[in-house]
Every structure is written in structure tokens, then in C-alpha cells.
Design an enzyme around this catalytic site. Structure first.
Site, PDB file in Angstrom:
ATOM      1  N   LYS A 179      17.751  39.932  42.028  1.00  0.00           N
ATOM      2  CA  LYS A 179      17.207  40.682  40.899  1.00  0.00           C
ATOM      3  C   LYS A 179      17.957  42.008  40.801  1.00  0.00           C
ATOM      4  CE  LYS A 179      12.738  41.576  38.700  1.00  0.00           C
ATOM      5  NZ  LYS A 179      12.896  42.940  38.176  1.00  0.00           N
ATOM      6  N   ARG A 200      11.440  32.162  36.112  1.00  0.00           N
ATOM      7  CA  ARG A 200      12.077  33.422  35.737  1.00  0.00           C
ATOM      8  C   ARG A 200      13.534  33.130  35.402  1.00  0.00           C
ATOM      9  NH1 ARG A 200      12.696  38.050  40.144  1.00  0.00           N
ATOM     10  NH2 ARG A 200      14.577  36.879  40.611  1.00  0.00           N
ATOM     11  N   SER A 246       3.898  43.429  38.926  1.00  0.00           N
ATOM     12  CA  SER A 246       4.772  43.966  39.963  1.00  0.00           C
ATOM     13  C   SER A 246       4.562  45.465  40.124  1.00  0.00           C
ATOM     14  CB  SER A 246       6.244  43.708  39.610  1.00  0.00           C
ATOM     15  OG  SER A 246       6.539  42.339  39.618  1.00  0.00           O
TER      16      SER A 246
END
Length: 215
Positions: A140, A43, A112
Site C-alpha cells: 500500500k 481492494r 482504518s
């Protein structure tokens, strides 16, 4: 039953800022895979596609001999280009149906969710769910509000899909999530940026195995 079973028990999400460089991300992933990580996700939301591709190629090369799947966050094209093991998407990414169509039936697809409404709307074609953030997280910035343990446990109980918990998870707070029914925990800073990624992974692995014996 999911299309593509996956061992979610210790799921590493790589962070380019914490790792410091693409090369260090690959090194961290390799050390983690050698010491108990069962999945690695790439990511890197701020990267250009060329760097995504180069790093994904290097990760695939490092992880494949160890039997640890490589999951690409969001970018289906990168996953297909490097023959990654799967893709993980969020609520604002390409829809599940389109992602599955592009991936085909044999790749892993994770999604998610953070609320009961999102969970109720999960379509077929998903192999596992990432539920969270369970705890507040700093890795995040656009994460949803933390669910907390009680709501997390309710969400896990409401799905038949395998669940990996994510968000603010460390070695000292992962056990309750596994006892609540999670199939594993996803970690970022608990491994990325640690002085000894191998030791950090092994210590997490030991805690996970201990918690699983109680659940």
C-alpha cells in the site's frame, strides 16, 4: 457492542498485482476461505468500476457458500450492487456517517486508523477498526508510517471496538499483535502471490490459534 459482529481472526486483503489476474484473485480467496480465512476484502485501487463489479460478483459467489463475508474497500456502490457483506473505508474516503447511511444498519463497516487522534475521532456506526500499518508494508504505497508494536498495543487498549491489525504482517510476526489484544490480523502478501495459498492460509491459521491460546 458493535452493530454487526465479525470474526476478524484471519482477514485476507486481496491484491490484484500479487495475485496476477481477477480470476486468480477469486481462486486465492476461495482457497483461503477453505483453509481458515474468516474475512475477504476486495481492494483494487487502480481498477475501473466494471472490473470491480465483475470480480465482486465472482467473489461473492465463491465465498457465500463457505460462510465467509466479502468486504469491499471504499466503493459503497459496488458493495450495494453485489450485496456484499460490508465496506471498509480509510481516513480519506467517504465519511463514516454517510457510508453507514448508504449501507444501512445491517452491513459491516470497518474503518482504518493509525494514530491516537484518528482513534479519538471515530464516530458511532463503525463495527471494527483496522489499525496500522503496524510494520512497514510494500503493498500500500500511500500507507501511513508504521506504528510499531508499542503504539499498536496502546491504540488497541484505548478502544472497545474489535481491532484487526494490518501492515507488513506475516506468519512469523503476527503472534505479538494477537497477544496485544488484536481480534485478528489482516494479511496481503502472506497469502496473495504465494505458491500454495491453501498451505499459506492454513499455516497462518495455526499460528493465530496458537497465539490466541496465549493471550
Amino acid at each position: 457492542m458493535t452493530l454487526n459482529p465479525i470474526d476478524l481472526s484471519l482477514y485476507l486483503v486481496l491484491d490484484p498485482d500479487l495475485c496476477g489476474s481477477p480470476g486468480e484473485m477469486v481462486r486465492t480467496a476461495r482457497l483461503a476461505a477453505e483453509n481458515g480465512a474468516t474475512v475477504v476484502q476486495l481492494r483494487a485501487p487502480g481498477w475501473k468500476k466494471r472490473l470491480w463489479l465483475e470480480t465482486a460478483v465472482a467473489l461473492k459467489s465463491a465465498l457465500a457458500p463457505l460462510g465467509v463475508p466479502l468486504i469491499i474497500n471504499d466503493h459503497v456502490d459496488i458493495a450495494l450492487a453485489v450485496d456484499a457483506d460490508g465496506v471498509h473505508i480509510g481516513q480519506g474516503d467517504l465519511p463514516v456517517e454517510e457510508t453507514r447511511r448508504l449501507l444501512g444498519p445491517n452491513k459491516i463497516l470497518g474503518l482504518s486508523v493509525s494514530t491516537a487522534a484518528e482513534l479519538a475521532a471515530v464516530p458511532s456506526g463503525v463495527d471494527y477498526l483496522g489499525i496500522g500499518p503496524v510494520y512497514p508494508t510494500g503493498t500500500k504505497p500511500d500507507a501511513a508510517p508504521a506504528t510499531g508494536l508499542p503504539l499498536f498495543a496502546e491504540l488497541v487498549a484505548a478502544t472497545i471496538l474489535p481491532v484487526v491489525a494490518i501492515g507488513g504482517i506475516k506468519r512469523d510476526n503476527c503472534s505479538p499483535l494477537l497477544v496485544a489484544g488484536a481480534g485478528g490480523v489482516a494479511v496481503v502478501s502472506a497469502i496473495c502471490g504465494q505458491n500454495d495459498a491453501a498451505w499459506a492460509t492454513a499455516a497462518l491459521r495455526e499460528m493465530i490459534e496458537s497465539a490466541c491460546s496465549l493471550s
